[in-house]
Enzyme design. Structure first.
Site, PDB file in Angstrom:
ATOM      1  N   GLY A 234      67.147  28.085   8.131  1.00 25.33           N
ATOM      2  CA  GLY A 234      68.215  27.532   7.302  1.00 25.33           C
ATOM      3  C   GLY A 234      68.781  26.270   7.916  1.00 25.33           C
ATOM      4  N   GLY A 464      65.781  34.210  10.849  1.00 24.64           N
ATOM      5  CA  GLY A 464      64.546  34.021  11.600  1.00 24.64           C
ATOM      6  C   GLY A 464      64.840  33.943  13.084  1.00 24.64           C
ATOM      7  N   ILE A 597      73.632  37.479  27.270  1.00 23.19           N
ATOM      8  CA  ILE A 597      72.425  37.324  26.468  1.00 23.19           C
ATOM      9  C   ILE A 597      71.936  38.713  26.071  1.00 23.19           C
ATOM     10  CG2 ILE A 597      70.050  36.489  26.494  1.00 23.19           C
ATOM     11  CD1 ILE A 597      72.300  34.292  26.466  1.00 23.19           C
ATOM     12  N   ASN A 599      69.155  39.398  24.202  1.00 25.42           N
ATOM     13  CA  ASN A 599      67.699  39.509  24.274  1.00 25.42           C
ATOM     14  C   ASN A 599      67.168  38.207  24.873  1.00 25.42           C
ATOM     15  OD1 ASN A 599      64.908  39.259  23.610  1.00 25.42           O
ATOM     16  ND2 ASN A 599      65.142  40.825  22.022  1.00 25.42           N
ATOM     17  N   LYS A 601      64.272  37.123  25.322  1.00 27.23           N
ATOM     18  CA  LYS A 601      63.111  36.512  24.663  1.00 27.23           C
ATOM     19  C   LYS A 601      63.519  35.735  23.410  1.00 27.23           C
ATOM     20  CE  LYS A 601      58.380  37.730  23.585  1.00 27.23           C
ATOM     21  NZ  LYS A 601      57.422  38.850  23.575  1.00 27.23           N
ATOM     22  N   THR A 602      64.274  36.386  22.529  1.00 25.15           N
ATOM     23  CA  THR A 602      64.693  35.654  21.326  1.00 25.15           C
ATOM     24  C   THR A 602      65.674  34.544  21.713  1.00 25.15           C
ATOM     25  OG1 THR A 602      66.376  37.347  20.918  1.00 25.15           O
ATOM     26  CG2 THR A 602      64.319  37.557  19.712  1.00 25.15           C
ATOM     27  N   GLN A 606      65.433  30.500  20.848  1.00 27.42           N
ATOM     28  CA  GLN A 606      66.500  29.671  20.293  1.00 27.42           C
ATOM     29  C   GLN A 606      66.704  28.421  21.139  1.00 27.42           C
ATOM     30  OE1 GLN A 606      68.673  30.006  17.403  1.00 27.42           O
ATOM     31  NE2 GLN A 606      66.770  31.072  17.014  1.00 27.42           N
ATOM     32  N   GLY A 672      72.669  29.424  19.009  1.00 26.72           N
ATOM     33  CA  GLY A 672      71.825  28.798  17.988  1.00 26.72           C
ATOM     34  C   GLY A 672      71.942  27.291  17.980  1.00 26.72           C
ATOM     35  N   GLU A 673      73.152  26.799  18.229  1.00 22.28           N
ATOM     36  CA  GLU A 673      73.383  25.363  18.100  1.00 22.28           C
ATOM     37  C   GLU A 673      73.481  24.670  19.448  1.00 22.28           C
ATOM     38  OE1 GLU A 673      75.704  24.948  14.082  1.00 22.28           O
ATOM     39  OE2 GLU A 673      76.013  26.932  14.926  1.00 22.28           O
TER      40      GLU A 673
END
Ligand SMILES: Cc1cc2nc3c(=O)[nH]c(=O)nc-3n(C[C@H](O)[C@H](O)[C@H](O)COP(=O)(O)OP(=O)(O)OC[C@H]3O[C@@H](n4cnc5c(N)ncnc54)[C@H](O)[C@@H]3O)c2cc1C
Ligand code: SF4
Lengths: 707, 324
Positions: A234, A464, A597, A599, A601-602, A606, A672-673
């Site tokens: 998105g 995602g 954190i 996870n 890995k994810t 990011q 995310g940002e």
């Protein structure tokens, strides 16, 4: 705590790589027909008529919706997520590529072929196609940050301090229009059952979509169901309820059948916002020792015509809080053009503003002959200098240290053009990253079954990024169950309400809701003595098949007491061909304080994804608009350049540990940002270090370096 | 996209016959044509698929390379004889598009791909190439990527093919088949300048097709290079590119072959640079003099003046690479 903190594989990974994950456009809805948008080819004016006969007579065509026969919508609603125009409610044209008609046909190919035959007559006005020509008409936003704060701020006497200072910088930085271009374009399937509307739509906010569509169609939100189990990216462009979703619902109502409307890649450039162009004037000054004495950041961002809404790129917010400086002024202005409405794009404000801020800091360090990292450390803000509050936590010093060490920053020669490999000049640059820790109220439902499985339902959505996975981890830890036994459901407005997935706040908002719902489940079963007994065992003892609880979680006093931000340090190495000007990023290290954190890995995905996004911003991404017509010239992903693998070096992303639990009960700050903030400045600063050429606009191009 | 009829002939004659119908177009790999169809840039009523016609062989001997029109770009690029005798062709192909596109794209289709001009590829704009007489918005518009050589008041779009630049430098011949039989033309004569008819890009007659491309073997071809400059490291068309072939004896240049891409409205041969190199010593000073005239005659638009300098420097660098 067993699962939180582990680098677990995505729980939905297998579904995604096998095609089992269903995206909005992929649902099979019986009796479905297809809609295709027709867009304006003028930049300003009004529609005077349509020639529809040729299109109407093509095979399969059911109807062509124009402002002349469109449903009248309740467009007065004031919901922030609702986009109220252009929805075929009048004949005005405010920008090139505006939706002017919708063709509905039995088959997609039929609708598409007929859409090409629609002819529109216009009265043409002269469009304002470039903000640069009308900068003198800049105006104050009506409702900056939805009215949460004023558009301007000031502390001390920045102008007086600037005049008196010895080391000064007065420069203008420009960032371009960028488009989000997620892999999945906007798509909606809409179906009416009487007065009840169901939409399968690609959105970052099912709850907002539910509210918006209800308001626009004048029905009860309970009569709107929004389904969105997966989103193919998105980056902000699916945060609002943009016209294509509303028009799909309108078309479905008009033809009395379910309608699918998937926006084409080209239409993505005028259908769902963009990162507006900004022109930012910075006046910074320091004393001889390298203490910042004045910072002035005046940002102007491009807007559409005001009738379409309002969005102001908040470029100056980080300037207020990032460094300890007594005299600071920040302003935000808009200029109206004949462009679509801009919107949030990954790190809105922070990413564009940081390019100016952290370039300017680098320029001052150069002027002071100080190492850019030392200069930043000298002005380190121990508490938030804007809000005069302590930070909930700030591990930025550690980010600098770990990032610098991994990068080898101490070996950086201070002069530009000092490192060379044959024809190639090498440069190192850095920048600071920061992003606020947001949080909104969220709800969750949890049920634990006697067989040791659990069901968790939340009305959030997974863009995602890994929401399914991290939420499963949070529930598993709280319930004391293996993560494989947690069944997580989201992406349906029938589930408990959760906020839009934007502002990097999903973990911080939804995570605590799941946590409290899990605690409520346990509280229903536990007596004082048996806190260590497994939940299925407790259920068995009570002979209960299951136990359930719903709960809300929201922020409290801590919001008032603390300033909450995530931080990071970005380090880039670039290689620039000394004669040919080709620029490539050859090494990259980012170190981040994203709080706890969930996870690794994810999280790492990011972080490196954000850095790739930032490299695109630095060197490639730019939407080109024709000056005459205001039409986008590169509305495709062949000429709108984004990084490919060959552009990206091995990226080292360091997660700096931070165990603070003040910001929220999970200690998650949002990642995310954060990782894309500062990348463009780090690259620009590295380009300067390589070549001695300071480029104050993005993207940095070959021609900027052909000296 | 509009509806069309597809025919799949299995011989050259059948294909030529099918192509006689009005509104017919050949389709090879479809990597460019499908985009043009989807965007309503080209609206053929009949598509003649060349897949079953053959024409995909790649043959090389001591005197000549012959690439069938339907040979895949990827197959030509990995062919050992092509790699040994005509490296500029290999490098141009490897710098083109992506592996996926090269696996589908063909030699003939590559030479006939249409310009990337953003105005051409969007029916929402005027464009003389797409709609003769409608105007050329690129001249006063977004023209960073446009040509600085060979443009006219009617069109300044570049020819996008990398392969065509290498073939132009190496004096390739294009073999054409029409209902009147076969003809062979030098690639330099195959492409037309836009002048006042930018919609006519080649000398192909209606219904005529490319069946093969041939390139002589030579010392210059064996020592040839392709340099491509662009913003993105891969998967982007050339901002400026240079194909060079150098034949030298005892440090003296006997033959120099040069052509440039990204700068011309067709693949741009650089005869003045070749002349300035012939008989001269293989050294930087000579390369500097020769490259300084590479952009002679250029008339840039507002945003692409840098291509003049970039072309000169790219020629210099390509000469250094070929002499290394
Ligand atoms: C994303 C992308 C990036 C690209 N990047 C590059 C690049 O960097 N450099 C580059 O050079 N190219 C690039 N290309 C273009 C690509 O190389 C061409 O699309 C490909 O070579 C076309 O070959 P094809 O066989 O698919 O042609 P088609 O698409 O099938 O046909 C193209 C045209 O040629 C005609 N045609 C095909 N074969 C014949 C024939 N034998 N006789 C007569 N007419 C014929 C067709 O009628 C049509 O008009 C790129 C393409 C894409 C999609
Ligand atoms: S440059 Fe040529 S292709 Fe581009 S708009 Fe002008 S006429 Fe059309």
């Amino acid at each position: 705590m067993a699962f939180i903190g582990q680098g677990l594989d995505r729980v939905d990974g297998r579904l995604k790589v096998t095609g089992g994950a269903q995206y909005a456009a992929e649902f099979r809805v019986p009796d479905l027909v297809h809609a295709v948008l027709v867009q304006s080819t003028i930049g300003a004016g009004a529609i005077t008529g349509f020639s529809l006969a040729a299109a109407q007579s093509m095979p399969g065509v059911l109807t062509i919706i124009t402002p002349e026969n469109a449903l009248k919508l309740h467009a007065e609603s004031n919901l922030p997520q609702a986009i109220r125009a252009p929805l075929l409610q009048d004949m005005d044209v405010h920008y090139n590529g505006q939706h002017v008609a919708v063709v509905v046909a039995e088959a997609l190919e039929q609708a598409d072929a007929a859409a090409a035959r629609v002819r529109v007559q216009y009265r043409r006005d002269e469009p304002i196609t470039s903000m640069d020509a009308v900068l003198d008409q800049a105006y104050l936003p009506k409702s900056f940050r939805n009215g949460e704060r004023p558009a301007d701020s000031r502390r001390g006497d920045p102008d007086g301090a600037f005049t008196a200072a010895q080391v000064k910088l007065d420069a203008v930085y420009v960032t371009p229009i960028e488009h989000h271009n997620p892999m999945e374009p906007h798509a909606t399937i809409a179906r009416w059952d009487g007065n009840q509307l169901t939409v399968w739509t690609a959105t970052q906010g099912i709850s907002g979509t539910q509210q918006s569509l209800a308001a626009l169609f004048g029905i009860d939100p309970k009569d709107v169901r929004v389904i969105c189990p997966y989103v193919g990216g998105g980056f902000g462009c699916k945060g609002n309820t943009w016209p294509p979703a509303t028009l799909a619902a309108m078309a479905a109502k008009l033809v009395g059948r379910p309608v699918k409307l998937a926006v084409t890649r080209a239409q993505m450039f005028t259908s769902n916002g963009y990162r507006p162009r900004t022109v930012q004037s910075l006046r910074f000054a320091a004393d001889q020792q390298g203490h910042l004495v004045s910072m002035r950041h005046d940002g102007i961002s491009q807007m559409s015509q005001p009738v379409l809404g309002e969005f102001a790129e908040p470029v100056g917010l980080a300037t207020e809080m990032l460094y300890a400086c007594p005299n600071v002024a920040v302003t935000h202005r808009l200029v109206a053009t004949n462009a679509p409405l801009p919107t949030y794009m990954r790190a809105p404000g922070e990413a564009s503003g940081n390019f100016a801020l952290e370039s300017a800091i680098d320029e001052l360090a150069v002027a002071l002959k100080q190492n850019p990292l030392d200069f930043r450390m000298r002005n380190y803000a121990e508490q938030d200098p804007h809000e005069n509050k302590p930070f909930a936590s700030k591990a930025l010093r550690e980010c600098y240290r770990q990032g610098a060490e991994a990068f080898g920053w101490s070996r950086r020669p201070s002069e530009p053009r000092a490192m060379r490999d044959g024809n190639v000049l090498i440069g190192w640059g850095m920048a600071t990253s920061t992003y606020p820790t947001h949080r909104m109220a969220a709800n969750a439902y949890v049920r634990v079954n006697a067989d040791g499985t659990a069901l968790v339902q939340v009305g959030t959505q997974d863009l995602g990024t890994g929401t399914y996975t991290v939420m499963s981890q949070i529930a598993a830890d709280e319930l004391g169950l293996p993560v494989q036994r947690i069944h997580l459901e989201l992406g349906d407005s029938r589930f408990p309400h959760a906020p839009v997935s934007g502002g990097s706040m999903t973990v911080a908002s939804v995570g605590p809701a799941i946590k409290t719902a899990c605690q409520a489940v346990r509280a229903k079963l536990s007596n004082d003595g048996d806190t260590n007994v497994a939940l299925p065992e407790l259920l068995a003892r009570r002979n209960m098949p299951s136990v359930e609880a719903s709960s809300e979680a929201k922020s409290g006093e801590e919001q008032k007491r603390y300033s909450m931000h995530a931080f990071g340090a970005q380090f880039a190495e670039v290689r620039v061909d000394a004669d040919l000007g080709e620029i490539r990023v050859s090494r990259y290290v980012g170190a981040f304080d994203g709080g706890r954190i969930i996870n690794t890995k994810t999280a790492r995905s990011q972080l490196i994804g954000g850095i790739v996004f930032g490299i695109g911003m630095a060197l490639l991404e730019e939407t080109h608009v024709d000056g005459e017509t205001g039409r986008v010239v590169n509305a495709n992903v062949s000429e709108y350049l984004m990084p490919v693998n060959a552009d990206i070096p091995d990226i080292q992303a360091i997660l700096v540990p931070n165990d603070e639990l003040v910001s929220n009960s999970l200690g998650a700050k949002g990642i995310g940002e954060l990782p894309m903030v500062g990348v463009a400045a780090a690259v620009a600063n590295a380009v300067y270090h390589a070549t001695g050429v300071r480029v104050r606009k993005l993207p940095i191009r070959i021609e900027d370096l052909l000296v | 996209m509009q509806a069309f009829h597809l025919s799949q002939p299995n011989s050259l004659d059948a294909a030529l016959a099918a192509a006689r119908s009005h509104g017919a177009k050949f389709i090879a790999g479809g990597t460019d044509l499908m985009q043009l169809l989807k965007d309503n840039i080209e609206v053929p009523t009949e598509l003649v698929d060349l897949e079953r016609v053959g024409l995909s062989s790649i043959q090389a001997d001591a005197s000549e390379l012959r690439l069938g029109a339907m040979a895949r770009m990827s197959d030509a690029a990995v062919h050992p004889d092509v790699r040994a005798g005509w490296p500029a062709i290999v490098q141009a192909l490897e710098a083109s598009a992506s592996p996926q596109v090269r696996n589908m794209g063909t030699i003939g289709g590559n030479l006939l791909q249409r310009t990337r001009c953003g105005y051409f590829r969007d029916t929402g704009f005027a464009c003389n190439k797409r709609e003769p007489g409608s105007g050329c918005p690129a001249i006063a518009g977004e023209n960073r990527l446009m040509a600085i050589l060979g443009g006219s008041d009617h069109c300044i779009a570049t020819h996008p093919s990398d392969l065509a630049v290498a073939l132009t430098a190496l004096d390739a011949m294009v073999t054409l088949h029409g209902i009147n039989g076969e003809r062979r033309v030098p690639i330099a004569d195959f492409y037309r300048l836009p002048a006042d008819t930018p919609h006519i890009e080649t000398i192909l007659q209606p219904g005529e097709m490319i069946t093969a491309v041939t390139v002589r073997a030579s010392g210059a071809a064996r020592n040839s290079h392709y340099l491509k400059l662009r913003d993105r490291a891969s998967f982007e068309f050339a901002l400026v590119s240079v194909a060079v072939g150098l034949d030298q004896r005892d440090g003296v240049i006997e033959h120099a072959l040069l052509a440039a891409g990204g700068v011309g409205t067709r693949p741009w041969r650089l005869p003045q640079v070749e002349a300035a190199l012939r008989g001269k010593a293989l050294e930087d000073a000579v390369f500097g003099d020769a490259s300084s005239i590479a952009a002679g005659g250029a008339s840039p638009a507002q945003q692409n003046g840098f291509k003049r300098i970039l072309l000169q420097r790219a020629v210099f660098r390509a000469l250094q690479m070929a002499s290394a």
